[in-house]
Design an enzyme around this catalytic site. Structure first.
Site, PDB file in Angstrom:
ATOM      1  N   SER A 247       0.827  -1.200   0.000  1.00 42.26           N
ATOM      2  CA  SER A 247       0.000   0.000   0.000  1.00 42.26           C
ATOM      3  C   SER A 247       0.871   1.264   0.000  1.00 42.26           C
ATOM      4  O   SER A 247       1.779   1.380  -0.808  1.00 42.26           O
ATOM      5  CB  SER A 247      -0.928  -0.052   1.212  1.00 42.26           C
ATOM      6  OG  SER A 247      -1.810   1.023   1.195  1.00 42.26           O
ATOM      7  N   ASP A 563      -8.505  -3.609  -6.521  1.00 35.60           N
ATOM      8  CA  ASP A 563      -8.461  -4.460  -5.341  1.00 35.60           C
ATOM      9  C   ASP A 563      -9.298  -3.871  -4.216  1.00 35.60           C
ATOM     10  O   ASP A 563      -9.022  -4.078  -3.052  1.00 35.60           O
ATOM     11  CB  ASP A 563      -7.021  -4.710  -4.900  1.00 35.60           C
ATOM     12  CG  ASP A 563      -6.371  -3.459  -4.344  1.00 35.60           C
ATOM     13  OD1 ASP A 563      -7.012  -2.394  -4.362  1.00 35.60           O
ATOM     14  OD2 ASP A 563      -5.236  -3.548  -3.882  1.00 35.60           O
ATOM     15  N   HIS A 616      -7.482  -5.443  -0.895  1.00 33.10           N
ATOM     16  CA  HIS A 616      -6.263  -4.670  -0.652  1.00 33.10           C
ATOM     17  C   HIS A 616      -5.428  -5.202   0.518  1.00 33.10           C
ATOM     18  O   HIS A 616      -4.210  -5.356   0.396  1.00 33.10           O
ATOM     19  CB  HIS A 616      -6.662  -3.218  -0.387  1.00 33.10           C
ATOM     20  CG  HIS A 616      -5.508  -2.281  -0.386  1.00 33.10           C
ATOM     21  ND1 HIS A 616      -4.670  -2.136  -1.456  1.00 33.10           N
ATOM     22  CD2 HIS A 616      -5.033  -1.444   0.574  1.00 33.10           C
ATOM     23  CE1 HIS A 616      -3.734  -1.242  -1.167  1.00 33.10           C
ATOM     24  NE2 HIS A 616      -3.930  -0.819   0.045  1.00 33.10           N
TER      25      HIS A 616
END
Lengths: 661, 690
Positions: A247, A563, A616
């Site tokens: 991320s 995602d 995610h």
């Protein structure tokens, strides 16, 4: 229900009980107090009796649960779904893989724990307790105190006076976000199976609230990461490190790579070949290289799809004044002091994200992907679906979002005068920058009607001047025309892949691993909120729907493939095209690979968050992804994994982006 | 739950019904329960008025029987409910209580006081934990340890100890040959400040110090816990975990990122030896050392604040290896004789402990160093002068219970009962008190050679200890009327624990160097012995010895031996032996002044004499300071472990000690020596070439 019945029973037969009590009383003594004692008995005592029953049952169950062999749930699962596959660590250990390259984890935003080192009086007793991550117990106990300690100074973006909140260090920083909610734990456990341990694994925990360069200024985090990588490489026989950012950690590590090779006052002084010497591969998981539209919605109105959805279901709850907590305003006030959120504003402007009339994802039909997961798609042939303008990241009103660009009348908002809000006092102590804006300013914004990725930055500058002022000192969102321009030596460009060059490390490999197959926020339909006086004046128009089951517009949010947080475009473009081969962003020709993981939700509750998820965060438990990582960590090259693995239209979309390379 | 309640309601109704109008038809009752209840109720009312006395008697007979049925279960529930509710209420109140009640004096923490003085942190601080206090977690285990990945095996709540004790012991043991991991098991130290801030829930080790450091501005970037696996030999922490390299790099980073301020190191207990080892390692050339080059310590270290320093080892380590006992374990054994050796549980606790702890090399580092020169021989010991009257002088600092012994102590002093502290292990009291000429002087050499012969071919239990391999004959020879000094005790240990001592010989040394320039002293096994190493060349580096005094500390033991074939540990501390009213000899142990674990001679000698000024052990003349802290037991239970305690671990919460550390960390002066014990006289009596 049972309680009520019980009480009824107790009311009904006081006399009968009295009889009984008389017996008792006879036994004990002959006092006349009986009626009083009786009444007391029935109320308090039956409560106690009830509590006792519940406790006993609970303990019994707990005991049984603990006494149960640990493998029982597994038996149950296997009975239902058939034998589970071996975890990748076990499987690859059987293949003979061993720990080779040291591994560095770089956690993303939100997932890292933060603990208190110094606080105001209201936070007494919380020294070195987690404020963020863990159980979040304090949020409920003393919410305003918590918000106060989690916020940063609105001018400097650093600690407010008297408060020091620091990142937790070590693997515990982000292995579990909350009890039972894993982030890195599954990956760590699998790596441990093939022999990794603390000396070969390192969690580069940093304070994810502050801007990247400030983590070095305040905590010397970048220096520590540098020294730790150097140490691990040195103590592991010179084997280079494998970096695994997740991320926002992806952007953080890009910043690190530029920082470490930059000369000393601003950079780490590692010299021009530091990365080549110390890094074998960067395995980016769910990387928002080019930002995420979610960040805009977050900054603009503290909303994301989940919150907007919650608002649609329970409209009163979030706007409620009953509890005097104005949740969203508090959240907004807090998050706007966090510089890091601004690192994820969409980068590259209209060239990447599309203008009023076009966007790279044009023609994307979400339903189709579900049906033909593994077949080759012929996306452009679909005429039935109406054109969706993904480029309009924010539009006011559904009709505007769908209208042709020539039909939209826009008035420039930047020159509009911000009015003064007379009603400041009524808004209690919740201060957001919207209060300084006044009704004129708000109207001007809604009159502009449509914002693309380029103008959305101007919009944010207009609505959140303080925040963006801090942000523009640390981050940049453009595209570099000439990378040789000396201005690009400034650290604010280091986390924007379109304004920096990759380090000179031809042997390094860059992977982009991300999930696909989940609708992901891409553009929003906004409306003015009814009581613009004290509230956040804009909110996502949750009434805007496509009507069509398979439509892209749902609850005011246009979705594309991704995602759930990062659209495919942001996660994949750099590796699929921007850095592919030798480009001006990648002068040394670092090899890049795109590895996509198709989302398939857990088939039943027992699987928890699933072993094939592409979401995610849940992707960190995806077996296929873990297997890839372990193979790379034990020495495999990108080619050994099979090169690219693509399910989405990322290559087609990348072709549509006209970026000089 | 609803059905349970309904059932209970019926119980309330039923007995009355049957008593007052016992002839009611059961069918009716079943089909129309509710109506029946009302009917019963009304009738009961009427009847009750009519013949109250009669009813009472009947009720008594019939009702009791049925009501007892619910009474049993329900009363239980009721009581539990009460307790729980009460508990929660107290819990709730406790949480919402203001932290300082009026009436209780609130002692400001030293950190807060110093902050008000305007003192703020300057030098980065490195904490080096000691033996036992650091947490260990599982990284790779046998099937029995499933689900414990990265859970603490040592430290924390120790729940696994109770759940699967054998599995737990197996994972904590090391390989008896190599002193490293057994195959298939990886237990590693916990990293970070959490490694040793609390040992178990609520039992602080470093937490108080950390909190006070934070008050004057420390946080994660200038405070580091050098956690290491305290079970393995010091050099092996580098070989296996790279712990020394990591510590070196950590100190270098902290030095560089804190504006070139040197580091203050705070080792505790065995950490003192570990850091001594580190200082030699870091300056030694690469294959064996860290290659930091000469002058590394001078460049990076400002001060070393050794807490509860075990420089010269502690006698406790001998008894731990010999019989897995120390004072606390032995007393526990005395109080509950059946418990520790009970075979009802099929679990011979001490034998297991002995077996596991003998695989831990680090315990060998704590064996007394310096031989008879330091610890005394059969007839002489440096503590002879101090005898017991020391405690009389400091009586006010003792617990009250000790005051009652005061008169007895005086007697002890007057009687001049000979106390031979130098005889660390004596078998029988005679051996401990008799003049040395009357002791048996049989040579142990022959035993060492014949030690392997095993005449008890079967072992009596599944717990294997090295004692099972010893012939009973040799046990007798070893123990008959013998007293061992520090030097000869090593021979004894070599016989009873051959494997461990073999490993020890390659990692630790316990002698005194004749010539420190001898190239053999470049080997790492000498690095943790202050009597066989030179301090690094760092004339500005300050060395502090901070330790507690005023607590009786084990110095030598009287053992009892049994020749029973089926007893895995043939030696036990003979708890029945009491001195003649003396406080020095109690429960088979001789006590001297110390901090409950380490006698003053071990913690203080190096700073008070061995390194004082320029000696051959301290060629560059690094300044040394002795700071003693007199024990003051907590006045009330509310104080917990006390703010002025000086016991070995509790001293970490001592406000005076914390203040000293904070001042040094902030770059202030704290003055010179502060001495309460006889350490200077003791040191004078030690005849060591300096």
């Amino acid at each position: 229900m049972s309680l009520i019945r019980r009480r009824k029973g107790a009311e009904k037969d006081p006399k009968i009980q009295k009889d009984e009590d008389e017996d008792k009383k006879e036994k004990i003594s002959g006092k006349v107090k009986e009626t009083k004692a009786k009444k007391k008995w029935s109320c308090v005592d039956s409560c106690c009796w009830f509590v006792g029953c519940v406790c006993t049952t609970w303990w019994l169950l707990l005991f049984l649960y603990n006494a149960m062999p640990a493998s029982l749930p597994q038996y149950v699962t296997e009975a239902i779904t058939g034998p589970l596959p071996d975890p990748p660590g076990v499987k690859l250990k059987k293949e003979g893989l061993k720990a080779k390259h040291p591994v560095v984890f770089v956690p993303g935003i939100v997932t890292g724990g933060l603990e208190l080192w110094e606080g105001h009086e209201c936070a007494e007793g919380l020294f070195r307790k987690r404020l963020w991550g863990g159980t979040f117990g304090e949020v409920y106990k003393r919410p305003s105190c918590w918000v106060e300690h989690m916020s940063l100074d609105n001018e400097s973006g650093l600690d407010p006076p008297g408060i020091r909140v620091r990142p937790v260090s070590g693997l515990v920083a982000a292995d579990y976000f909350a009890p039972g909610y894993f982030v890195w734990a599954v990956l760590i456990a699998n790596l441990a199976r093939i022999g990794y341990e603390e000396k070969t694994m390192y969690m580069a925990a940093y304070d994810w609230r502050i801007s990247y360069q400030n983590t070095e200024v305040r905590d010397q985090t970048l220096s520590r990461i540098k020294s730790n990588i150097e140490l691990m490489v040195a103590t592991n026989g010179g084997k280079k490190a494998v970096i695994i950012p997740h991320s926002m950690g992806v952007l953080y590590f890009m910043h690190f790579m530029k920082w470490v090779e930059a000369p000393a006052p601003m950079g780490g002084g590692g010299g021009p070949d530091w990365c080549a010497k110390h890094i074998k591969a960067v395995i980016n998981i769910g990387g928002p290289f080019l930002g995420v539209p979610k960040a805009v919605a977050g900054l603009f109105s503290a909303e994301a799809k989940d919150i907007a959805f919650a608002r649609a279901i329970a409209p009163v709850f979030l706007d409620n004044d009953l509890f005097r907590i104005q949740t969203l305003q508090h959240v907004m006030k807090m998050t706007r002091t966090w510089d890091s959120t601004m690192s994820m504003i969409p980068k590259g402007g209209d060239i990447i994200w599309g203008g009023l009339d076009w966007s790279p994802e044009d023609g994307h039909v979400p339903s189709k992907r579900k049906n033909k997961n593994d077949e080759t798609r012929n996306g452009d042939g679909d005429t039935s679906s109406k054109k969706v303008h993904y480029g309009r990241i924010i539009s006011f009103g559904k009709d505007i979002a769908e209208a042709d660009s020539s039909e939209i009348e826009r008035t420039e908002f930047l020159d509009a005068i911000k009015g003064h809000n007379v009603a400041n006092a009524t808004c209690q102590d919740v201060w957001t920058e919207y209060h300084d804006m006044g009704i004129e300013g708000i109207r001007a914004i809604s009159d502009y009607k449509v914002y693309t990725a380029g103008s959305v930055v101007d919009l944010l500058h207009y609505v959140a001047p303080h925040t963006m002022e801090r942000g523009s000192a640390h981050f940049s969102y453009g595209i570099a025309d000439n990378l040789d321009d000396p201005k690009y030596n400034h650290y604010k460009y280091w986390s924007n892949p379109l304004e920096m060059r990759l380090p000179n490390a031809p042997d390094m490999e860059i992977f982009s691993l991300y999930g696909v197959g989940i609708p992901t926020e891409r553009a929003y339909v906004y409306k003015l909120s009814p009581a613009a006086e004290c509230y956040i004046p804009f909110q996502i128009d949750t009434a805007a729907n496509d009507g069509d089951e398979n439509g892209c517009l749902k609850d005011g949010v246009y979705t594309v493939d991704g995602d759930e947080t990062v659209p495919v475009l942001s996660a994949g473009y750099m590796c699929a095209k921007g850095w592919r081969g030798k480009t001006r962003f990648n002068p040394s020709g670092i090899r890049t690979y795109v590895r996509e993981y198709n989302h398939s939700p857990p088939s039943n509750l027992l699987e928890g968050r699933g072993t094939q998820s592409g979401a995610h965060v849940d992707i960190m438990g995806n077996f296929a992804l873990i297997e890839d990582i372990i193979r790379i960590a034990s020495g495999a090259q990108g080619e050994d994994l099979g090169g690219d693995q693509v399910y989405s239209d990322i290559f087609k979309w990348s072709e549509k982006i006209k970026l000089p390379l | 739950m609803a059905s349970v309640l309904r059932l209970r309601k019926l119980y309330f109704v039923n007995p009355v019904k049957s008593s007052s109008m016992g002839l009611q038809s059961i069918e009716a009752h079943k089909s129309d329960n509710k109506r029946n209840v009302i009917v019963a109720y009304v009738k009961n009312l009427m009847q009750k008025k009519q013949d109250k006395d009669d009813k009472k008697k009947r009720n008594k007979n019939i009702n009791r029987g049925q009501s007892r049925e619910w009474k049993c279960l329900d009363n239980c529930c009721w009581i539990i409910g009460y307790i729980c509710t009460f508990w929660w209420l107290m819990f709730f109140l406790y949480h919402y209580l203001p932290l300082s009640l009026p009436g209780f004096p609130v002692i400001d923490s030293p950190g807060a006081v110093l902050k008000r003085e305007g003192i703020s942190g300057r030098h980065p601080v490195v904490l080096v934990p000691g033996i036992v206090t650091g947490g260990l977690e599982l990284w790779d285990g046998k099937p029995c340890a499933e689900g414990l990945f990265r859970k603490r095996l040592w430290g924390g709540s120790f729940t696994e100890t109770l759940k699967r004790p054998l599995c737990w012991l197996e994972h904590l043991s090391l390989d008896n040959e190599t002193g490293l991991d057994p195959p298939g098991i990886r237990v590693r130290p916990v990293e970070g400040l959490v490694a040793a801030d609390y040992f178990a829930q609520g039992y602080f080790v470093w937490a108080v110090l950390i909190e006070n450091l934070a008050k004057i501005g420390y946080d994660g970037k200038n405070l580091h816990m050098a956690a290491y696996d305290w079970r393995i030999a010091f050099q092996n922490t580098e070989v296996r975990d790279r712990a020394l390299s990591r510590l070196k790099s950590k100190i270098e980073v902290m030095y560089a990122t804190n504006g070139g301020n040197k580091v203050v190191v705070v080792p505790h207990s065995m950490g003192v030896l570990y850091f001594l080892h580190f200082m030699k390692w870091v300056e030694a050339p690469p294959p064996m050392g860290g290659g930091g080059g000469l002058g590394w310590c001078a460049k990076h270290i400002k001060a070393i604040m050794n807490i509860g320093s075990t420089f010269l080892g502690t006698p406790k380590a001998v008894s731990k290896i010999l019989s897995a006992e120390d004072r606390h374990v032995a007393l526990l054994r005395a109080m509950t004789p059946g418990f520790l050796k009970s075979e009802i549980l099929g679990f011979q606790t001490l034998e297991h402990l002995l077996r596991v702890s003998r695989t831990w090399d680090s315990t060998a580092s704590l064996l007394p160093k310096g031989g008879e020169t330091i610890w005394g021989d059969l007839d002489w010991s440096p503590e002879d002068v101090q005898n017991c009257d020391l405690k009389k002088v400091d009586a006010h600092s003792f617990r009250n219970e000790n005051d009652s012994d005061d008169s007895e102590r005086k007697k002890c002093f007057q009687e001049q009962e000979p106390v031979h502290y130098g005889r660390i292990i004596s078998f029988s009291k005679e051996a401990a008190t008799r003049p040395s000429s009357e002791l048996s002087t049989q040579n142990l050499e022959e035993l060492k050679n014949s030690g392997g012969s095993n005449d008890s071919s079967f072992s009596c239990s599944d717990v294997w200890t090295e004692y099972d391999e010893m012939s009973r004959e040799s046990i007798r020879k070893v123990s008959e009327n013998k007293a061992y000094t520090v030097e000869t005790v090593f021979d004894l240990l070599r016989i009873v624990a051959p494997k461990m001592m073999q490993r020890m010989d390659s990692h630790f040394s316990h002698g005194i160097a004749e010539d420190l320039d001898d190239p053999k002293y470049a080997h790492h096994k000498y690095w943790s012995n202050p009597l066989e190493t030179k301090l690094p060349d760092a004339p500005d580096m300050e060395i502090y010895c901070l330790y507690g005094v005023g607590i009786p500390t084990e110095r030598s033991y009287i053992y009892d031996s049994s020749y029973d074939k089926c007893k895995s540990i043939p030696f036990r501390i003979d708890l029945s032996i009491e001195g003649k009213g003396s406080g020095c000899l109690r429960s088979g142990m001789y006590f001297v002044d110390g901090d409950d674990s380490v006698p003053v001679v071990s913690s203080g000698f190096m700073c008070a004499k061995g390194w004082r000024n320029k000696t051959r052990f301290n060629p560059s003349g690094s300044p040394t300071h002795v700071r003693e802290y007199r024990h003051k037991a907590p006045a009330s239970l509310l104080e917990g472990r006390g703010v002025e305690s000086s016991a070995h671990v509790d001293i970490m919460g001592n406000v005076n000690l914390i203040e000293d550390i904070l001042r040094v960390a902030a770059g202030e002066e704290i003055g010179g020596d502060k001495i309460y014990s006889d350490i200077l006289t003791l040191s004078e009596r030690i005849n060591l070439k300096l």
